[in-house]
Write a protein that holds these residues in place. Sequence first.
Motif, PDB file in Angstrom:
ATOM      1  N   PHE A  61       0.687  -1.138  -0.140  1.00 32.83           N
ATOM      2  CA  PHE A  61       0.051  -0.003  -0.109  1.00 32.83           C
ATOM      3  C   PHE A  61       1.013   1.172   0.107  1.00 32.83           C
ATOM      4  O   PHE A  61       1.737   1.303   0.828  1.00 32.83           O
TER       5      PHE A  61
ATOM      6  N   THR B  64      -4.497   2.068   8.319  1.00 32.84           N
ATOM      7  CA  THR B  64      -5.324   2.684   7.289  1.00 32.84           C
ATOM      8  C   THR B  64      -6.682   1.985   7.369  1.00 32.84           C
ATOM      9  O   THR B  64      -7.090   1.551   8.024  1.00 32.84           O
ATOM     10  N   SER B  65      -7.459   2.754   6.316  1.00 30.07           N
ATOM     11  CA  SER B  65      -9.112   2.595   6.280  1.00 30.07           C
ATOM     12  C   SER B  65      -9.341   2.785   5.084  1.00 30.07           C
ATOM     13  O   SER B  65      -8.618   3.233   4.060  1.00 30.07           O
ATOM     14  N   VAL B  66     -10.563   2.361   4.633  1.00 25.10           N
ATOM     15  CA  VAL B  66     -11.062   2.240   3.402  1.00 25.10           C
ATOM     16  C   VAL B  66     -12.198   3.625   3.207  1.00 25.10           C
ATOM     17  O   VAL B  66     -12.994   3.728   4.260  1.00 25.10           O
TER      18      VAL B  66
ATOM     19  N   ARG C 185     -11.361   3.602  -1.951  1.00 27.28           N
ATOM     20  CA  ARG C 185      -9.929   3.812  -2.051  1.00 27.28           C
ATOM     21  C   ARG C 185      -9.367   3.666  -0.682  1.00 27.28           C
ATOM     22  O   ARG C 185      -9.780   4.049   0.251  1.00 27.28           O
ATOM     23  N   ARG C 186      -8.214   2.823  -0.264  1.00 24.51           N
ATOM     24  CA  ARG C 186      -7.487   2.788   0.843  1.00 24.51           C
ATOM     25  C   ARG C 186      -6.749   3.842   1.118  1.00 24.51           C
ATOM     26  O   ARG C 186      -6.216   4.481   0.217  1.00 24.51           O
TER      27      ARG C 186
ATOM     28  N   CYS D  32     -11.767  10.146   1.895  1.00 23.43           N
ATOM     29  CA  CYS D  32     -10.571  10.420   1.429  1.00 23.43           C
ATOM     30  C   CYS D  32     -10.465  11.723   1.211  1.00 23.43           C
ATOM     31  O   CYS D  32     -11.745  12.431   0.925  1.00 23.43           O
TER      32      CYS D  32
END
Length: 365
Positions: A22, A36-38, A44-45, A60
């Motif tokens: 990533f 991390t998250s989505v 999208r990560r 995001c």
Amino acid sequence: MKTKEVCSHCGHEFPRTELTEFDGEFLCPACLETETSVCEDCGRRIWNDNNEGSGDLILCGSCYERNYVHCSRCGRLLHENNAFYFGDDDEPYCESCHDMLDSRIIHEYSYRPAPNFYGNGPRFFGVELEIDEGGEYESKAKKLLNVANRDTENIYIKHDGSLDEGLELVTHPMSLEYQLTKMPWVEVMAEAVRQGYRSHQANTCGLHVHVSREAFGAFAVEQDSAIARVLFFVERHWNELLKFSRRTQRQLERWAARYGYKDHPTEMMEHVKKGRCNRYTCVNLTNEDTIEFRIFRGTLKYNTLIATLQMVNRICDVAICMSDDELRAMSWSEFVSGVTEPELIQYLKERRLYLNEPVAVSEEV
Ligand SMILES: [Zn+2]
Ligand SMILES: [Zn+2]
Ligand SMILES: [Zn+2]
Ligand SMILES: [Zn+2]
């Protein structure tokens, strides 16, 4: 062949297949989970640090930019579809903050509701009348609103930092006819005086009159040339208007400064456009939809308020109907000889700006 790889975040070794690539790094399942998250909108990560949403709604940067805002008062994250605005102001609010601010009696200085237009256009007048010395109390403001808005929402009330213990009364845009016959000024002014407010006598108060730009023509070019004649008129007859305004020279310098005389309307406009563009000028041009006459001192005397509106209306008339050269050739006495409105004639006489007839004057409030 190497089958183990190091997690770029925690530094522990993992079988290659367990790591996720990533953003140029290899992360173990635990680090992937915690760091991390989505994005819930586009999938999208992202790094948690780049979450522009909230703990409950991961977003995001680009999804936030596209569809979300934060409430300007409580900071809550809002989808653009659920954001509320005041008029064409671009500060977003959540529904409950919007309701709260909207139902407030004394609004913040920046408050601008969607305008209600009263009477026939396109020449609308918006009045801002400052009153002082009676206190900035919701109870008093409420009483004034009850009188002013008994039939419909004619005015709203705002806080004004230039006043000591006062309020600013602001009308929605109204035709002159409506200001004179439907807007209950007599009652509003009497109520304000009864509550201990003063305007002329307070020394701190102004009376501003906004006129819609559309009154000067359908297109910007026409509007500009008529507005240039307004500016020219104001500068040309500055001494008379100073007397008319009841302001002191000092007050005008601070709140409604001159642009400086130029001998022709077009030169006048060029001069103004080149100069400083702040709103503390005699005719403030910084608003998109209106021009604002700021020279007048406040008043709670009915005849003076009406005469002031009629004066602004007359200035608009000559600026719209006359050519540059006709306007240059017109003297003050020619201008006032065209006046027919009794309130304006009375006031011009009181200020000794009409003819040299003696006149009985009642005191300013
Ligand atoms: Zn790790
Ligand atoms: Zn997204
Ligand atoms: Zn809010
Ligand atoms: Zn103003």
